[in-house]
Design a protein around this motif. Structure first.
Motif, PDB file in Angstrom:
ATOM      1  N   LEU A  29     103.116  73.975  26.907  1.00 39.64           N
ATOM      2  CA  LEU A  29     103.050  72.577  26.487  1.00 39.64           C
ATOM      3  C   LEU A  29     101.612  72.134  26.283  1.00 39.64           C
ATOM      4  CD1 LEU A  29     104.347  69.833  25.931  1.00 39.64           C
ATOM      5  CD2 LEU A  29     104.324  69.399  28.384  1.00 39.64           C
ATOM      6  N   ALA A  30     100.744  72.412  27.245  1.00 34.93           N
ATOM      7  CA  ALA A  30      99.340  72.005  27.118  1.00 34.93           C
ATOM      8  C   ALA A  30      98.653  72.748  25.971  1.00 34.93           C
ATOM      9  CB  ALA A  30      98.602  72.262  28.424  1.00 34.93           C
ATOM     10  N   LEU A  31      99.011  74.011  25.768  1.00 32.90           N
ATOM     11  CA  LEU A  31      98.350  74.817  24.744  1.00 32.90           C
ATOM     12  C   LEU A  31      98.759  74.433  23.332  1.00 32.90           C
ATOM     13  CD1 LEU A  31      98.498  78.321  26.467  1.00 32.90           C
ATOM     14  CD2 LEU A  31      96.571  76.721  26.356  1.00 32.90           C
ATOM     15  N   THR A  32      99.830  73.657  23.199  1.00 28.89           N
ATOM     16  CA  THR A  32     100.219  73.160  21.882  1.00 28.89           C
ATOM     17  C   THR A  32     100.005  71.652  21.757  1.00 28.89           C
ATOM     18  OG1 THR A  32     102.512  72.958  22.669  1.00 28.89           O
ATOM     19  CG2 THR A  32     101.925  74.980  21.498  1.00 28.89           C
ATOM     20  N   SER A  33      99.352  71.053  22.765  1.00 32.61           N
ATOM     21  CA  SER A  33      99.105  69.610  22.712  1.00 32.61           C
ATOM     22  C   SER A  33      97.639  69.294  23.039  1.00 32.61           C
ATOM     23  CB  SER A  33     100.062  68.868  23.649  1.00 32.61           C
ATOM     24  OG  SER A  33     100.004  69.382  24.969  1.00 32.61           O
ATOM     25  N   GLY A  34      97.355  68.937  24.299  1.00 33.84           N
ATOM     26  CA  GLY A  34      96.012  68.478  24.646  1.00 33.84           C
ATOM     27  C   GLY A  34      94.925  69.519  24.436  1.00 33.84           C
ATOM     28  N   THR A  35      95.172  70.762  24.815  1.00 34.84           N
ATOM     29  CA  THR A  35      94.154  71.800  24.661  1.00 34.84           C
ATOM     30  C   THR A  35      93.937  72.131  23.192  1.00 34.84           C
ATOM     31  OG1 THR A  35      94.741  72.711  26.815  1.00 34.84           O
ATOM     32  CG2 THR A  35      93.518  74.145  25.332  1.00 34.84           C
ATOM     33  N   LEU A  36      95.010  72.174  22.434  1.00 35.25           N
ATOM     34  CA  LEU A  36      94.882  72.367  20.983  1.00 35.25           C
ATOM     35  C   LEU A  36      94.096  71.217  20.367  1.00 35.25           C
ATOM     36  CD1 LEU A  36      95.616  73.902  18.393  1.00 35.25           C
ATOM     37  CD2 LEU A  36      97.789  72.633  18.356  1.00 35.25           C
ATOM     38  N   GLN A  37      94.337  70.008  20.876  1.00 38.89           N
ATOM     39  CA  GLN A  37      93.608  68.826  20.408  1.00 38.89           C
ATOM     40  C   GLN A  37      92.105  68.971  20.658  1.00 38.89           C
ATOM     41  OE1 GLN A  37      93.442  64.492  22.337  1.00 38.89           O
ATOM     42  NE2 GLN A  37      95.464  64.962  21.532  1.00 38.89           N
ATOM     43  N   ALA A  38      91.744  69.491  21.834  1.00 41.19           N
ATOM     44  CA  ALA A  38      90.330  69.704  22.146  1.00 41.19           C
ATOM     45  C   ALA A  38      89.718  70.737  21.198  1.00 41.19           C
ATOM     46  CB  ALA A  38      90.186  70.166  23.596  1.00 41.19           C
ATOM     47  N   TRP A  39      90.431  71.816  20.927  1.00 39.03           N
ATOM     48  CA  TRP A  39      89.959  72.850  20.007  1.00 39.03           C
ATOM     49  C   TRP A  39      89.675  72.255  18.626  1.00 39.03           C
ATOM     50  CZ3 TRP A  39      93.178  77.984  19.043  1.00 39.03           C
ATOM     51  CH2 TRP A  39      92.410  78.876  18.298  1.00 39.03           C
ATOM     52  N   LEU A  40      90.618  71.443  18.128  1.00 39.45           N
ATOM     53  CA  LEU A  40      90.460  70.835  16.808  1.00 39.45           C
ATOM     54  C   LEU A  40      89.318  69.826  16.795  1.00 39.45           C
ATOM     55  CD1 LEU A  40      94.247  70.305  15.994  1.00 39.45           C
ATOM     56  CD2 LEU A  40      92.758  72.137  15.178  1.00 39.45           C
ATOM     57  N   THR A  41      89.122  69.112  17.914  1.00 40.78           N
ATOM     58  CA  THR A  41      88.014  68.156  18.000  1.00 40.78           C
ATOM     59  C   THR A  41      86.675  68.880  17.948  1.00 40.78           C
ATOM     60  OG1 THR A  41      89.366  66.651  19.335  1.00 40.78           O
ATOM     61  CG2 THR A  41      86.977  66.322  19.400  1.00 40.78           C
ATOM     62  N   VAL A  42      86.565  69.990  18.679  1.00 44.67           N
ATOM     63  CA  VAL A  42      85.316  70.743  18.736  1.00 44.67           C
ATOM     64  C   VAL A  42      84.947  71.325  17.369  1.00 44.67           C
ATOM     65  CG1 VAL A  42      84.241  72.824  19.692  1.00 44.67           C
ATOM     66  CG2 VAL A  42      85.469  71.254  21.192  1.00 44.67           C
ATOM     67  N   VAL A  43      85.942  71.774  16.594  1.00 43.80           N
ATOM     68  CA  VAL A  43      85.636  72.360  15.281  1.00 43.80           C
ATOM     69  C   VAL A  43      85.407  71.302  14.218  1.00 43.80           C
ATOM     70  CG1 VAL A  43      86.886  74.480  15.801  1.00 43.80           C
ATOM     71  CG2 VAL A  43      88.071  72.630  14.615  1.00 43.80           C
ATOM     72  N   GLY A  44      85.582  70.019  14.573  1.00 40.97           N
ATOM     73  CA  GLY A  44      85.166  68.950  13.676  1.00 40.97           C
ATOM     74  C   GLY A  44      86.251  68.295  12.859  1.00 40.97           C
ATOM     75  N   LEU A  45      87.531  68.482  13.184  1.00 39.31           N
ATOM     76  CA  LEU A  45      88.581  67.793  12.434  1.00 39.31           C
ATOM     77  C   LEU A  45      88.547  66.300  12.742  1.00 39.31           C
ATOM     78  CD1 LEU A  45      89.622  70.720  11.987  1.00 39.31           C
ATOM     79  CD2 LEU A  45      91.943  69.779  12.139  1.00 39.31           C
ATOM     80  N   ASP A  46      88.913  65.478  11.741  1.00 35.26           N
ATOM     81  CA  ASP A  46      88.895  64.033  11.932  1.00 35.26           C
ATOM     82  C   ASP A  46      90.060  63.594  12.804  1.00 35.26           C
ATOM     83  OD1 ASP A  46      91.207  62.816  10.001  1.00 35.26           O
ATOM     84  OD2 ASP A  46      90.302  64.617   9.114  1.00 35.26           O
ATOM     85  N   LEU A  47      89.938  62.389  13.359  1.00 37.60           N
ATOM     86  CA  LEU A  47      90.889  61.896  14.352  1.00 37.60           C
ATOM     87  C   LEU A  47      92.298  61.770  13.784  1.00 37.60           C
ATOM     88  CD1 LEU A  47      91.023  60.966  17.291  1.00 37.60           C
ATOM     89  CD2 LEU A  47      90.598  58.624  16.504  1.00 37.60           C
ATOM     90  N   LYS A  48      92.423  61.343  12.528  1.00 33.87           N
ATOM     91  CA  LYS A  48      93.754  61.168  11.949  1.00 33.87           C
ATOM     92  C   LYS A  48      94.456  62.511  11.758  1.00 33.87           C
ATOM     93  CE  LYS A  48      93.055  56.688   9.735  1.00 33.87           C
ATOM     94  NZ  LYS A  48      93.163  55.902   8.485  1.00 33.87           N
ATOM     95  N   THR A  49      93.700  63.521  11.373  1.00 31.40           N
ATOM     96  CA  THR A  49      94.293  64.858  11.248  1.00 31.40           C
ATOM     97  C   THR A  49      94.746  65.368  12.606  1.00 31.40           C
ATOM     98  OG1 THR A  49      92.887  65.356   9.347  1.00 31.40           O
ATOM     99  CG2 THR A  49      93.909  67.226  10.474  1.00 31.40           C
ATOM    100  N   ILE A  50      93.923  65.127  13.628  1.00 26.98           N
ATOM    101  CA  ILE A  50      94.307  65.532  14.989  1.00 26.98           C
ATOM    102  C   ILE A  50      95.567  64.788  15.420  1.00 26.98           C
ATOM    103  CG2 ILE A  50      93.595  65.489  17.408  1.00 26.98           C
ATOM    104  CD1 ILE A  50      90.718  65.884  16.438  1.00 26.98           C
ATOM    105  N   GLY A  51      95.675  63.523  15.027  1.00 25.65           N
ATOM    106  CA  GLY A  51      96.880  62.753  15.343  1.00 25.65           C
ATOM    107  C   GLY A  51      98.124  63.368  14.727  1.00 25.65           C
ATOM    108  N   ILE A  52      98.003  63.890  13.505  1.00 21.94           N
ATOM    109  CA  ILE A  52      99.133  64.552  12.857  1.00 21.94           C
ATOM    110  C   ILE A  52      99.563  65.785  13.648  1.00 21.94           C
ATOM    111  CG2 ILE A  52      99.851  65.808  10.779  1.00 21.94           C
ATOM    112  CD1 ILE A  52      98.097  63.906   9.157  1.00 21.94           C
TER     113      ILE A  52
END
Length: 420
Positions: A29-52
């Protein structure tokens, strides 16, 4: 009803297996939600894309659709429950390896599709785990068994969030996911060693029977729509606050992934303390007072993040907010699991548990993109205050339905809720 003696719980093989199996349930669950979100944030994806990307968790909401298949079909090895547990656990492990190999750099859409597959397999694993837990444990053991399960589940969430964030700072994200896939694989041993269920039951004779009978029983109850709204709303404020929490810590306040990881690691002890306090309180208070009290605590914890947004990059405020959130979250989860158990008919636990828990997942899955838009419109402090307001209707509904919730459980369910 008296609680099951702790010494017997520690020596009980059936309850002992709830810890590793609960851990295996929580890790993906964490690896497909919050932790994945952190990975995407670090690589520079915008907030709306992360929301999707929060839609990756959609299978957790829809798992009731294929739950009857897992009740109807028996694999040729290890029986109806353990056979499916083995297949889905292997599938989740291989899926996490695939996420690591895909990566997020320039291929975010492929990573998202792979994460959806992992979430589907993980949701299927949860369906069978829930049924296995109910079939395995004796009536007097179910409450403590659920409590041990929740502790394993929450421990996995912290390992896959705080542990992953710290590890990613040292070995990179792809290697981190490979390490966690290896940890997930160890759960296969637990499945193979786990005892056969105490109550095997008779599989439905047809798919029509597997689908129709649990639904007919559930929707024949009075006030069922109000009860379903209670399931939907009770954790909604918590889900909204958590939907972009990691992005808030890293992108909004400027903490490093290691900072967040270390603080979430400290939260492990708060979670265990919250679960223990919740179990003791529920034994004394009962289900409905615990739902109301713990729900209020959950709501108030969201205001801590409003204070953190005002304070800015404060390590003390971050630590306090995470600790309070973990304590109240552990208490609220214990009450919520007891609520779902009390609403399930033992004849149809797999399908009904999947249906009811899927309703709770709606807020977690669909809150990401609206939350991102809300943050853009009002800012982080106001966003968390709104999440506090969204938590209140569920508490009010629990109090409104107190008479119905108190009359619903049979003798066994009352004992389960008290023990949990």
């Amino acid at each position: 009803m008296n609680a099951f003696p702790v010494t017997q719980v520690l020596a009980n093989r059936r309850i002992a297996f709830m810890l590793p199996l609960g851990f295996a349930s929580g890790l993906p669950l964490a690896l497909t939600s919050g932790t994945l979100q952190a990975w995407l944030t670090v690589v520079g994806l915008d907030l709306k894309t992360i929301g999707i990307f929060t839609l990756v968790g959609l299978p957790y909401t829809l798992k009731f659709l294929w739950a009857p298949l897992l009740d109807r079909i028996t694999p040729p090895w290890l029986g109806r429950r353990r056979g499916w547990m083995l297949l889905t656990q292997i599938g989740v492990t291989l899926g996490l390896v695939a996420m690591a190999m895909t990566g997020a750099g320039g291929r975010a859409e492929w990573l998202g599709l792979t994460a959806v597959l992992v979430a589907f397999l993980s949701a299927s694993l949860d369906i069978v785990f829930d049924a296995y837990r109910t079939d395995l444990l004796l009536p007097a053991e179910r409450g403590f068994g659920a409590a041990v399960w929740v502790n394993g589940y929450r421990f996995a969430l912290l390992i896959a969030s705080s542990g992953a964030l710290v590890l990613a700072d040292h070995i990179g994200w792809q290697s981190t996911y490979l390490v966690l896939a290896g940890i997930m694989a160890t759960g296969i041993v637990a499945v193979l060693a786990a005892p056969e269920p105490t109550f095997t039951g008779t599989p439905p004779m047809s798919l029509v029977e597997a689908v129709g009978d649990p639904l007919r029983e559930l929707f024949s109850r009075s006030d069922i729509l109000k009860l379903l709204f209670l399931i939907l709303l009770y954790k909604l404020g918590d889900a909204v606050a958590a939907s972009l929490q990691t992005a808030f810590f890293i992108g909004g306040l400027g903490f490093s992934t290691s900072d967040v990881g270390y603080v979430k690691g400290i939260g492990l002890f708060a979670t265990l303390g919250g679960a223990l306090a919740g179990g003791v309180a529920m034994a004394r208070l009962g289900l409905v007072p615990s739902l109301v009290l713990f729900g209020l605590f959950q709501a108030l914890s969201n205001l801590c993040f409003t204070g953190l947004a005002w304070a800015g990059k404060s390590y003390a405020a971050l630590t306090a907010s995470v600790l309070i959130e973990n304590v109240t979250g552990g208490m609220g989860t214990a009450a919520f699991v007891a609520l779902i158990m009390s609403l399930c008919d033992h004849r149809y636990t797999a399908t009904q548990f999947a249906l009811l828990s899927s309703l709770e997942a709606v807020g977690r899955v669909f809150s990401g993109r609206p939350s991102a838009d809300l943050v853009g419109a009002v800012g982080w402090a106001q966003f968390f205050f709104i999440s506090f307001l969204l938590a209140l209707p569920g508490v009010w509904l629990a109090w409104t339905l107190r008479a119905k919730l108190q009359e619903r459980p049979g003798p066994e369910s009352v004992g389960e809720c008290a023990a949990l």
